[in-house]
Each structure stands twice: as C-alpha cells, then as structure tokens.
Design a protein around this motif. Structure first.
Motif, PDB file in Angstrom:
ATOM      1  N   CYS A 108       0.705  -1.244   0.117  1.00 41.89           N
ATOM      2  CA  CYS A 108      -0.080  -0.204   0.022  1.00 41.89           C
ATOM      3  C   CYS A 108       0.805   1.335   0.019  1.00 41.89           C
ATOM      4  CB  CYS A 108      -0.806  -0.091   1.253  1.00 41.89           C
ATOM      5  SG  CYS A 108      -2.173  -1.196   1.048  1.00 41.89           S
ATOM      6  N   SER A 109       1.760   1.249   0.731  1.00 39.86           N
ATOM      7  CA  SER A 109       2.852   2.366   0.736  1.00 39.86           C
ATOM      8  C   SER A 109       3.431   2.652  -0.644  1.00 39.86           C
ATOM      9  CB  SER A 109       4.045   2.279   1.860  1.00 39.86           C
ATOM     10  OG  SER A 109       4.965   3.151   2.050  1.00 39.86           O
ATOM     11  N   LEU A 110       3.777   1.440  -1.116  1.00 37.31           N
ATOM     12  CA  LEU A 110       4.426   1.607  -2.605  1.00 37.31           C
ATOM     13  C   LEU A 110       3.543   2.060  -3.575  1.00 37.31           C
ATOM     14  CD1 LEU A 110       7.103   1.321  -4.278  1.00 37.31           C
ATOM     15  CD2 LEU A 110       6.324  -1.139  -4.538  1.00 37.31           C
ATOM     16  N   SER A 111       2.109   1.364  -3.336  1.00 37.95           N
ATOM     17  CA  SER A 111       1.270   2.087  -4.523  1.00 37.95           C
ATOM     18  C   SER A 111       0.926   3.286  -4.006  1.00 37.95           C
ATOM     19  CB  SER A 111      -0.122   1.191  -4.067  1.00 37.95           C
ATOM     20  OG  SER A 111       0.209  -0.121  -4.396  1.00 37.95           O
ATOM     21  N   GLN A 112       0.802   3.962  -3.134  1.00 36.44           N
ATOM     22  CA  GLN A 112       0.751   5.377  -2.853  1.00 36.44           C
ATOM     23  C   GLN A 112       1.879   6.060  -3.337  1.00 36.44           C
ATOM     24  OE1 GLN A 112      -2.144   6.215  -1.550  1.00 36.44           O
ATOM     25  NE2 GLN A 112      -1.911   8.368  -1.445  1.00 36.44           N
ATOM     26  N   ASP A 113       3.027   5.730  -3.174  1.00 38.26           N
ATOM     27  CA  ASP A 113       4.236   6.560  -3.746  1.00 38.26           C
ATOM     28  C   ASP A 113       4.210   6.497  -5.503  1.00 38.26           C
ATOM     29  OD1 ASP A 113       5.166   7.043  -1.319  1.00 38.26           O
ATOM     30  OD2 ASP A 113       6.658   5.373  -1.445  1.00 38.26           O
ATOM     31  N   LEU A 114       3.748   5.548  -5.900  1.00 38.35           N
ATOM     32  CA  LEU A 114       3.703   5.330  -7.416  1.00 38.35           C
ATOM     33  C   LEU A 114       2.180   5.602  -7.910  1.00 38.35           C
ATOM     34  CD1 LEU A 114       5.262   1.926  -7.624  1.00 38.35           C
ATOM     35  CD2 LEU A 114       6.567   4.058  -8.299  1.00 38.35           C
ATOM     36  N   LYS A 115       1.317   6.093  -7.327  1.00 34.54           N
ATOM     37  CA  LYS A 115       0.014   6.382  -7.659  1.00 34.54           C
ATOM     38  C   LYS A 115      -0.532   5.441  -8.486  1.00 34.54           C
ATOM     39  CE  LYS A 115       0.525  10.389  -5.497  1.00 34.54           C
ATOM     40  NZ  LYS A 115       0.324  10.132  -4.118  1.00 34.54           N
ATOM     41  N   ALA A 116      -0.242   4.143  -8.266  1.00 37.11           N
ATOM     42  CA  ALA A 116      -0.897   3.218  -9.265  1.00 37.11           C
ATOM     43  C   ALA A 116      -1.220   1.789  -8.094  1.00 37.11           C
ATOM     44  CB  ALA A 116       0.064   2.586 -10.346  1.00 37.11           C
ATOM     45  N   PRO A 117      -2.189   1.103  -8.440  1.00 38.84           N
ATOM     46  CA  PRO A 117      -2.343   0.031  -7.308  1.00 38.84           C
ATOM     47  C   PRO A 117      -1.283  -0.957  -7.591  1.00 38.84           C
ATOM     48  CG  PRO A 117      -3.928  -0.096  -9.465  1.00 38.84           C
ATOM     49  CD  PRO A 117      -3.041   1.228  -9.438  1.00 38.84           C
ATOM     50  N   GLY A 118      -0.864  -1.689  -6.636  1.00 38.96           N
ATOM     51  CA  GLY A 118      -0.023  -2.690  -6.493  1.00 38.96           C
ATOM     52  C   GLY A 118      -0.683  -4.250  -6.604  1.00 38.96           C
ATOM     53  N   ILE A 119       0.229  -5.249  -6.827  1.00 37.92           N
ATOM     54  CA  ILE A 119      -0.174  -6.340  -7.101  1.00 37.92           C
ATOM     55  C   ILE A 119      -0.959  -6.974  -5.814  1.00 37.92           C
ATOM     56  CG2 ILE A 119       0.540  -8.947  -7.485  1.00 37.92           C
ATOM     57  CD1 ILE A 119       2.754  -7.892  -9.100  1.00 37.92           C
ATOM     58  N   THR A 120      -0.547  -6.745  -4.757  1.00 40.44           N
ATOM     59  CA  THR A 120      -1.345  -7.233  -3.655  1.00 40.44           C
ATOM     60  C   THR A 120      -2.696  -6.557  -3.439  1.00 40.44           C
ATOM     61  OG1 THR A 120      -0.223  -5.805  -2.100  1.00 40.44           O
ATOM     62  CG2 THR A 120       0.639  -8.235  -2.310  1.00 40.44           C
ATOM     63  N   ASP A 121      -2.553  -5.327  -3.756  1.00 39.17           N
ATOM     64  CA  ASP A 121      -4.070  -4.433  -3.776  1.00 39.17           C
ATOM     65  C   ASP A 121      -4.989  -5.260  -4.439  1.00 39.17           C
ATOM     66  OD1 ASP A 121      -2.649  -2.762  -1.978  1.00 39.17           O
ATOM     67  OD2 ASP A 121      -2.229  -1.457  -3.821  1.00 39.17           O
ATOM     68  N   SER A 122      -4.595  -5.613  -5.772  1.00 36.92           N
ATOM     69  CA  SER A 122      -5.396  -6.270  -6.723  1.00 36.92           C
ATOM     70  C   SER A 122      -5.859  -7.600  -6.213  1.00 36.92           C
ATOM     71  CB  SER A 122      -4.781  -6.226  -8.074  1.00 36.92           C
ATOM     72  OG  SER A 122      -4.293  -4.984  -8.509  1.00 36.92           O
ATOM     73  N   LEU A 123      -4.888  -8.130  -5.648  1.00 35.41           N
ATOM     74  CA  LEU A 123      -5.222  -9.663  -5.111  1.00 35.41           C
ATOM     75  C   LEU A 123      -6.147  -9.519  -4.014  1.00 35.41           C
ATOM     76  CD1 LEU A 123      -1.893 -11.384  -5.395  1.00 35.41           C
ATOM     77  CD2 LEU A 123      -3.690 -11.871  -6.684  1.00 35.41           C
ATOM     78  N   LEU A 124      -5.906  -8.750  -3.080  1.00 40.02           N
ATOM     79  CA  LEU A 124      -6.899  -8.689  -2.113  1.00 40.02           C
ATOM     80  C   LEU A 124      -8.190  -7.980  -2.239  1.00 40.02           C
ATOM     81  CD1 LEU A 124      -4.220  -7.466   0.817  1.00 40.02           C
ATOM     82  CD2 LEU A 124      -5.301  -9.741   0.647  1.00 40.02           C
ATOM     83  N   ALA A 125      -8.369  -7.368  -3.260  1.00 37.79           N
ATOM     84  CA  ALA A 125      -9.413  -6.620  -3.897  1.00 37.79           C
ATOM     85  C   ALA A 125     -10.488  -7.565  -4.841  1.00 37.79           C
ATOM     86  CB  ALA A 125      -9.462  -5.502  -4.512  1.00 37.79           C
ATOM     87  N   HIS A 126      -9.953  -9.120  -4.989  1.00 34.16           N
ATOM     88  CA  HIS A 126     -10.669  -9.971  -5.679  1.00 34.16           C
ATOM     89  C   HIS A 126     -11.888 -10.185  -5.345  1.00 34.16           C
ATOM     90  CE1 HIS A 126     -11.519 -13.804  -7.530  1.00 34.16           C
ATOM     91  NE2 HIS A 126     -10.690 -13.445  -8.555  1.00 34.16           N
TER      92      HIS A 126
END
Length: 101
Positions: A30-48
C-alpha cells in the motif's frame, strides 16, 4: 520441535501470528502503491471479488475455530488432512452462523 499443523495437547489452537507477515507485506504494498500512484499486485489480489465476499464471513470463521476444533473428532486424521478439515468446517460454520444470526 512441534509441527504447527499438529493438534495442541492442551488449550486452544492459535496461529494468528502467521497473519503478521501477510499484513506486513500488504502495508508495504500500500505504501509503494501510494508513492507510485498506481495499485499494486497485492492490492489487486486482496480486492478480488471472492475475497471481498469471503470477508463477510471471516469473523464468524475466526470466532468458531476453537468450538469447531473441540466439536469434531479430528484425532484419527493425519495433520495435513486435519488442518484442511478444520479450515473447511470453520468457514462453513462461519457462513451458516453469519447468515442465520
């Protein structure tokens, strides 16, 4: 040394500490996604959608893991089979209790 899949000799089973690594990785993602302004892989997996639907019943499964452990005679099963049966019965009982109550 004891295998964590074996039944405890006394007291309730506990392995909540195993989730620390999962949530730690999620927080870093989540921290990396926030820095990159894009959803990460685990964000996508946990939002399945499957996990989102299962989340409705997760508290019931969590609360009923100890009663399920003591209500069903798993003693004659090998540890791997016991672990899988415990997982299935916890989730099934969590779903039933959540829908009924």
């Amino acid at each position: 040394s004891r295998n964590f899949l074996q039944l405890p000799e006394e007291g309730p089973p506990h392995a909540d500490f195993l989730l620390c690594a999962v949530w730690g990785l999620h927080m870093m993602s989540c921290s990396l996604s926030q820095d990159l302004k894009a959803p990460g892989i685990t964000d996508s997996l946990l939002a399945h959608p499957f996990l989102v639907e299962a989340a409705k019943y997760s508290y019931g499964a969590y609360i009923l893991q100890v009663p399920t452990r003591y209500a069903i005679p798993f003693g004659s099963m090998p540890p791997g089979v016991w672990w899988l049966a415990q997982l299935v019965f916890c989730w099934l009982s969590g779903i039933v209790v959540t829908k009924v109550l």
